[in-house]
Design an enzyme around this catalytic site. Structure first.
Site, mmCIF file in Angstrom:
data_model
loop_
_atom_site.group_PDB
_atom_site.id
_atom_site.type_symbol
_atom_site.label_atom_id
_atom_site.label_comp_id
_atom_site.label_asym_id
_atom_site.label_seq_id
_atom_site.Cartn_x
_atom_site.Cartn_y
_atom_site.Cartn_z
ATOM 1 C CG ASP A 277 -35.723 47.998 141.259
ATOM 2 O OD1 ASP A 277 -36.489 47.647 141.816
ATOM 3 O OD2 ASP A 277 -35.481 49.240 141.040
ATOM 4 C CG ASP B 109 -41.337 48.363 140.446
ATOM 5 O OD1 ASP B 109 -41.277 47.643 141.224
ATOM 6 O OD2 ASP B 109 -41.743 49.598 141.077
ATOM 7 C CE LYS C 260 -30.001 49.418 125.029
ATOM 8 N NZ LYS C 260 -31.044 49.454 124.035
ATOM 9 C CG ASP D 80 -34.284 47.901 124.185
ATOM 10 O OD1 ASP D 80 -34.128 46.813 124.322
ATOM 11 O OD2 ASP D 80 -34.057 48.790 123.325
ATOM 12 C CE1 TYR E 113 -30.563 48.684 141.908
ATOM 13 C CE2 TYR E 113 -31.077 48.679 143.950
ATOM 14 C CZ TYR E 113 -31.406 48.877 142.753
ATOM 15 O OH TYR E 113 -32.581 48.923 142.345
#
Ligand code: IPM
Ligand code: MN
Length: 379
Positions: free
Chosen positions: A256, A260, A200, A232, A142
């Site tokens: 983020d 969701d 990751k 994942d 970001y």
């Protein structure tokens, strides 16, 4: 009567459904003020598209100064510009988060027992889900450099002889990782004492460092169970065995995306609040920025359809963390739960046999419950 106090709250309703849901959160806060004898001083400011139109920036220095001088900031939503617009409304959020150093974004997910059927996940999988995602908020992808051509942390689209190319920078320092991981462990100690660090590390260098630092910090918390999970796999386990998670800590973009996804456990994005905290303290608690996790939803804006519950629960987090008003926060949460149990739903949670209310009507019912609950507390 609770202790009476005077508090200043900066209110930034923003774009799309932001103003509608924030209005209801403010009404509920007014009901709290009245019932408990507090005085909340609301100072409104422009952010997002409205600010770009009126002031040329997604958030002006003046508005930022008002925020800085407040005890807490209540934020609605920003967004809805055309992709590639010169000034992005989202920059208001980034300036607030980065400028005021709110590096820890807490996103609790606790589906209401009365709403397990509203989720797209089977109710038996949702039984006992009570997790919190600690999302790093001021680093990572970001915050690539916003000025094209500035070396170090590029984030830009550039022309080459072979056509356009684009680059973003994912940078984390050891200190940034350590402070967010510590927030997660400290939180876990007040909960079920389990931390899952998500990365990751099989691909990204930033994740290899993340894992190394998280591992080192975990040694200071021998009483807290600790695991690493690849992002994942985490995405999969969130819908396979969500009840097994307690505190999840992860970098900005992973947080983020995962939140969701996690919001679906609670039935809708319109249900999830968040608190963004740093280290600065005010007279009453920790200075913070409070944002529902949902966006500006321009498709339903201005139609009295949006679910105000995320914004109202966000106001409850504000009371708890920044104003030190724990009982008042719990009153709001109980009022929301009772309205859900009574069968009130907004459009996003449409279910057979449930009464569908508009944004205003839902806010009104919750404010009435607050009055009823606070009344019974104080006699
Ligand atoms: C959120 C939102 C923001 C984010 C957007 C509006 C920039 O999706 O708070 O989750 O990506 O952080
Ligand atoms: Mn998001």
């Amino acid at each position: 009567m609770g202790t009476q106090g005077t508090y200043s709250i900066a209110v930034l309703p923003g774009d799309g459904i932001g103003p509608e849901v924030t209005e209801q959160a403010v009404h509920v806060l007014q009901a709290i003020a009245q019932q408990y004898g507090h005085s909340f001083h609301f100072q409104y400011g422009l952010v997002g598209l409205a600010a770009i139109e009126a002031e040329g920036k997604a958030i002006s220095d003046e508005t930022l100064a008002v925020c800085q001088g407040s005890d807490a900031i209540l934020f609605g939503a920003v967004g809805g510009a055309q992709p590639g617009a010169a000034v992005k409304p989202e920059e208001a959020l980034f300036r607030l988060r980065k400028g005021l150093q709110f590096f820890a974004n807490l996103r609790p997910v606790r589906p209401s027992p009365a709403m397990l059927d509203a989720s797209s996940i089977k109710p038996e999988i949702l039984q006992g889900v009570d997790l919190i995602v600690v999302r790093e908020l001021t680093g990572g992808l970001y915050y690539g450099h916003l000025e094209p051509g500035v070396p170090g942390k590029p984030s830009e689209i550039r022309e080459t002889p072979q056509g356009y190319e684009a680059i973003d920078t994912l940078l984390y320092t050891e200190a940034e990782i350590e402070r967010i991981v510590r927030v997660a462990f400290d939180l876990a100690r007040e909960r079920r004492k389990k931390v899952t660090s998500v990365d990751k590390a099989n691909v990204l260098s930033s994740s290899v460092l993340w894992r190394r630092v998280a591992e080192r910090v975990s040694k200071d918390y021998p009483d807290v169970a600790f695991e690493h999970l690849l992002v994942d796999a985490c995405a999969m386990h969130l819908i396979r065995r969500p009840a097994s998670f307690d505190v999840i800590v992860t970098e900005n973009l992973f947080g983020d995306i995962l939140t969701d996804e996690a919001s679906m456990l609670a039935g809708s994005m319109g249900m999830l609040p968040s608190a963004s905290l740093g280290t600065r303290r005010t007279e009453h608690g920790i200075f913070g920025l409070y944002e529902p996790i949902h966006g500006s939803a321009p498709d339903i804006a201005g139609q009295n359809k949006a679910n105000p519950i995320a914004a109202i629960l966000t106001a409850a987090m504000l009371l708890r963390h920044s104003l030190g008003l724990k009982e008042e926060a719990a009153t709001i949460e109980a009022a929301v739960e009772q309205c859900i149990q009574a069968g009130y739903r907004t459009e996003d949670l449409r279910e057979e046999g449930k009464e569908i209310l508009g944004t205003k009507e839902m806010g009104q019912r919750i404010a009435e419950k607050v009055v009823a609950l606070a009344g019974s507390h104080t006699v």
